[in-house]
Design a protein around this motif. Structure first.
Motif, short mmCIF file in Angstrom:
data_model
loop_
_atom_site.label_atom_id
_atom_site.label_comp_id
_atom_site.label_asym_id
_atom_site.label_seq_id
_atom_site.Cartn_x
_atom_site.Cartn_y
_atom_site.Cartn_z
N GLY A 55 1.04 -1.40 -0.09
CA GLY A 55 -0.04 -0.08 0.01
C GLY A 55 0.84 1.32 -0.06
N PRO A 56 0.17 2.48 -0.21
CA PRO A 56 1.02 3.52 -0.28
C PRO A 56 1.59 4.08 1.00
CG PRO A 56 -1.25 3.72 -1.52
CD PRO A 56 -1.07 2.63 -0.76
N VAL A 57 2.53 4.90 0.86
CA VAL A 57 3.28 5.41 2.19
C VAL A 57 3.11 6.73 2.19
CG1 VAL A 57 4.73 3.30 2.58
CG2 VAL A 57 5.40 5.11 1.05
N VAL A 58 3.36 7.41 3.47
CA VAL A 58 3.26 8.79 3.78
C VAL A 58 4.55 8.99 4.63
CG1 VAL A 58 2.17 10.81 4.79
CG2 VAL A 58 0.71 8.63 3.77
N PHE A 59 5.24 10.11 4.11
CA PHE A 59 6.58 10.49 4.83
C PHE A 59 6.36 11.99 5.22
CE2 PHE A 59 7.91 7.39 1.67
CZ PHE A 59 8.82 6.61 2.32
N ASP A 60 6.66 12.42 6.42
CA ASP A 60 6.86 13.72 6.87
C ASP A 60 8.36 14.10 6.84
OD1 ASP A 60 4.48 14.62 7.23
OD2 ASP A 60 4.51 14.35 9.41
N TYR A 61 8.80 14.72 5.87
CA TYR A 61 9.97 15.22 5.54
C TYR A 61 10.91 16.50 6.17
CZ TYR A 61 14.91 14.73 3.51
OH TYR A 61 16.17 14.60 3.08
N PRO A 62 12.02 16.55 6.87
CA PRO A 62 12.15 17.51 7.62
C PRO A 62 12.90 18.75 6.67
CG PRO A 62 13.19 15.75 8.75
CD PRO A 62 12.58 15.22 7.14
N ALA A 63 12.77 19.83 7.06
CA ALA A 63 13.66 21.06 6.46
C ALA A 63 15.09 20.92 6.50
CB ALA A 63 12.98 22.42 6.77
N GLY A 64 15.85 21.38 5.68
CA GLY A 64 17.18 21.57 6.11
C GLY A 64 18.09 21.10 4.79
N ALA A 65 19.34 21.18 4.81
CA ALA A 65 20.45 20.83 3.78
C ALA A 65 20.37 19.32 3.55
CB ALA A 65 21.68 21.70 4.09
N THR A 66 19.85 18.85 2.63
CA THR A 66 19.98 17.35 2.37
C THR A 66 19.79 17.12 1.01
OG1 THR A 66 17.49 16.89 2.29
CG2 THR A 66 18.92 16.88 4.31
N ALA A 106 13.97 22.11 0.16
CA ALA A 106 14.77 22.03 1.43
C ALA A 106 13.90 22.54 2.51
CB ALA A 106 16.07 22.87 1.33
N GLN A 107 12.54 22.93 2.26
CA GLN A 107 11.62 23.50 3.36
C GLN A 107 10.91 22.66 4.22
OE1 GLN A 107 12.23 26.83 4.06
NE2 GLN A 107 13.80 26.62 2.55
N GLY A 108 10.98 21.33 3.75
CA GLY A 108 10.17 20.46 4.51
C GLY A 108 8.92 20.10 3.73
N GLY A 109 8.30 18.96 3.91
CA GLY A 109 6.84 18.70 3.48
C GLY A 109 6.44 17.46 3.75
N TYR A 161 -5.17 9.80 -4.07
CA TYR A 161 -4.34 10.16 -2.86
C TYR A 161 -3.87 11.71 -2.98
CZ TYR A 161 -4.43 4.92 -2.60
OH TYR A 161 -4.98 3.82 -2.77
N GLU A 162 -3.91 12.22 -4.27
CA GLU A 162 -3.55 13.53 -4.02
C GLU A 162 -4.40 14.41 -3.62
OE1 GLU A 162 -1.76 13.70 -8.58
OE2 GLU A 162 -3.90 13.84 -8.59
N LYS A 163 -3.64 15.21 -2.54
CA LYS A 163 -4.27 16.34 -1.76
C LYS A 163 -3.61 17.66 -1.95
CE LYS A 163 -6.09 12.80 1.31
NZ LYS A 163 -6.35 12.21 2.96
N PRO A 164 -4.20 18.68 -1.39
CA PRO A 164 -3.49 19.98 -1.24
C PRO A 164 -2.58 20.12 -0.22
CG PRO A 164 -5.90 20.28 -1.38
CD PRO A 164 -5.61 18.83 -1.03
N ASP A 165 -1.44 20.73 -0.25
CA ASP A 165 -0.29 20.66 0.59
C ASP A 165 0.48 19.41 0.77
OD1 ASP A 165 -0.87 23.39 1.18
OD2 ASP A 165 -2.37 22.91 2.43
N THR A 166 0.21 18.17 -0.16
CA THR A 166 0.99 17.26 0.03
C THR A 166 1.56 16.93 -1.52
OG1 THR A 166 -0.51 16.36 1.59
CG2 THR A 166 0.66 14.78 0.25
N TYR A 167 2.83 16.38 -1.39
CA TYR A 167 3.69 15.99 -2.65
C TYR A 167 3.29 14.52 -3.05
CZ TYR A 167 5.75 20.23 -1.63
OH TYR A 167 6.08 21.87 -1.21
N THR A 168 2.60 14.03 -4.09
CA THR A 168 2.25 12.83 -4.15
C THR A 168 2.73 12.26 -5.67
OG1 THR A 168 -0.01 13.27 -3.23
CG2 THR A 168 0.07 11.36 -4.48
N PHE A 169 3.23 11.25 -5.65
CA PHE A 169 4.20 10.68 -6.70
C PHE A 169 3.85 9.22 -6.75
CE2 PHE A 169 6.60 14.23 -5.41
CZ PHE A 169 6.51 14.92 -6.58
N GLN A 170 3.76 8.64 -8.23
CA GLN A 170 3.71 7.23 -8.15
C GLN A 170 4.75 6.67 -8.85
OE1 GLN A 170 0.60 6.48 -11.20
NE2 GLN A 170 -0.03 4.45 -9.84
#
Length: 518
Positions: free
Chosen positions: A154-165, A188-191, A205-214
């Motif tokens: 099934g699909p996965v959701v990530f909360d990714y931090p801001a910063g130099a990566t 680099a602002q997180g999302g 699965y596409e929603k506002p304020d979310t980056y959705t990819f297949q």
């Protein structure tokens, strides 16, 4: 016709084929055997293959011996030789086609075995030389972190931090599903990222304020590079990076680190290569673009829905095809014929020289991606099309200023000009041509295999340039600027520019070739 089980009386002709490319044999020996084989079958009244009419009564001289036509047909023995040659050619080319998949899944399996990854919330952290020496052309300047998710669940959701990566989610073809960090959509602002599998409907699965990819594959790599050297940022990143299945709570990862375990991410040779490929084909959906390849693999005993259990004939052909395929891949890697050096008059190539999708409107970039994935792992937009002041550039060379291939028993000098145009750092890292992993010269520290702008021990010239030495012996007094080569293990380097600036792109900055010292 008895295509797969020729009678014992035909074995001598089949042996000509099977002796041509024994696994591990040198190319010269292979060609010698091929010529010798052809000569044993040659008759005076044959015609060259290029001049053959392929009609009537004719004896045709081919690389696999003579094919005799009688009323346009040929006998069972010739039929078997043609099938053997066809399958050998298919195996050789399939090795090249499959390499991105086999390489990246091999890394996953070897890391799981060495570091004990058992959960999709396990991430291995690689920092020491011994840990990083398992990564094919691994960067020795910043830490790596890897985790693996199966999108079949099934699909996965990530909360990714801001910063130099400089990170990404990567599919089984080693293409980024999306960059994350400095060259990601969140800049680099997180999302929040949602990754769905190849058989999911992304629109659900596409929603506002979310980056959705297949992803095109069920296999998904979480590939992370932390560019901020501050330990406080690493601690913050670990606490804030979270993942969960869609609809469930997001949890932090379990970081496996400071193990200092030796391992190898180099793709296997021999039958193990094909075993791995069979497992991948059985796990993943087949893309339309790949159906011709799976058709060619079927006569070799690799078929979706079936276990890998090759016959003796198939085993021989697969062994030979893997060896020849690797020789061909190495040739493309060492001497690419589809491009030119980045700086005219040098032997420096931009290593990543293809698109992230690995295709254009007219072709799959087969040779281009082979160059990279034979000697490296992973791809991203930040690597192929880095914007000025972000992303990464990888330059490589296998030759000296005279055009000769670099040797382990000689010593060479590379003069790096002053003011390398980077916003972050530059580095030179030494790799083995045999494994394509960081060079094992007996050293135990990162500085034994890599030097660069973050190396405190470097001696600089008065004009700000720096002379680096690679080879069998350090010049007197220059041990601080030296990387050692040993035995007959051929070598090459990557010159990395992290966050390259305009002088790289307009080519006003230029690296000279290696100069032979001794």
């Amino acid at each position: 016709m008895a295509r797969n089980n020729p009678s014992p009386s035909k074995a001598i002709n089949r042996s000509c084929f099977t002796s041509r490319v024994l696994f591990g044999a040198t190319l010269a020996a292979s060609l010698y055997a091929s010529v010798a084989c052809s000569n044993t079958l040659k008759k005076d009244n044959s015609v060259p293959l290029a001049n053959a009419t392929l009609h009537g009564d004719e004896v045709i001289d081919t690389p696999i011996g003579e094919i005799k036509l009688t009323d346009t047909y040929f006998d069972e023995e010739a039929s078997q030789r043609l099938y053997d040659e066809m399958d050998f050619q298919r195996a050789s080319q399939s090795y090249i086609w499959a390499h991105p998949m086999v390489s990246v899944v091999t890394q996953q399996k070897r890391l799981e075995e060495a570091y004990g990854l058992t959960s999709e919330h396990d991430i291995v952290v690689l920092k020491s030389l011994k840990e990083k020496r398992g990564i094919v052309t691994g960067n020795l300047t910043v830490p790596y972190m890897f985790g693996y998710v199966d999108l079949k669940d099934g699909p996965v959701v990530f909360d990714y931090p801001a910063g130099a990566t400089a990170s990404g989610f990567v599919d089984v073809w080693q293409r980024t599903v999306t960059d994350i960090g400095q060259t990601g959509p969140e800049k680099a602002q997180g999302g929040t990222f949602v990754i769905v599998g190849p058989e999911d409907d992304i629109s659900e699965y596409e929603k506002p304020d979310t980056y959705t990819f297949q992803s095109v594959s069920n296999f998904l790599v979480i590939a992370l590079r932390i560019l901020d050297p501050d330990p406080a940022y690493m601690k913050k990143f670990k606490s804030e990076f979270k993942m969960g299945r869609l609809g469930s709570d997001l949890k932090p990862f379990n970081y496996i680190e400071d193990k200092n375990i030796e391992w190898s991410g180099t793709a296997p040779r021999g039958l193990a290569y094909w075993q791995r490929l069979s497992e991948i084909i059985n796990h993943e959906p087949i893309r339309v673009i790949d159906k011709a390849w799976t058709a060619m693999l079927e006569p070799l005993g690799i078929e979706k829905g079936k276990p890998f259990n090759p016959t003796e004939r198939q085993r021989k052909i697969l062994l030979e095809g893997a060896a020849m395929g690797e020789l061909m891949a190495r040739n493309i890697q060492i001497t690419p014929r589809y491009t030119q050096p980045w700086w005219a008059g040098t032997s420096w190539y931009k290593s990543y020289d293809f698109n992230v999708p690995q295709e254009t409107e007219t072709k799959v970039q087969l040779d281009e991606r082979t160059t990279w994935f034979y000697e490296a792992v992973y791809s991203s937009k930040g690597m192929v099309n880095p914007p000025v002041g972000a992303g990464q550039v990888y330059m490589t060379t296998k030759r000296d200023s005279k055009g000769n291939l670099l040797r382990a028993d000689k010593t060479y000098k590379l003069t790096v000009p002053a003011d390398v145009p980077v916003k972050q750092f530059w580095s030179v890292t030494l790799y083995s041509e045999n494994t394509r992993r960081p060079y094992d010269n007996g050293g135990t520290e990162l500085k034994d295999v890599t030097l660069g702008s973050r190396s405190e021990q470097l001696q600089y010239n008065d004009d700000g340039s720096v002379d680096l030495y690679i080879g069998a012996k350090a010049p007197d007094g220059m041990e601080s600027n030296y990387l050692k080569t040993v035995g007959d293990d051929g070598w090459f380097v990557y010159f990395r520019l992290y966050a390259p600036l305009e002088p790289f792109f307009d080519k006003s900055f230029e690296l000279p070739d290696f100069q032979l010292v001794d």
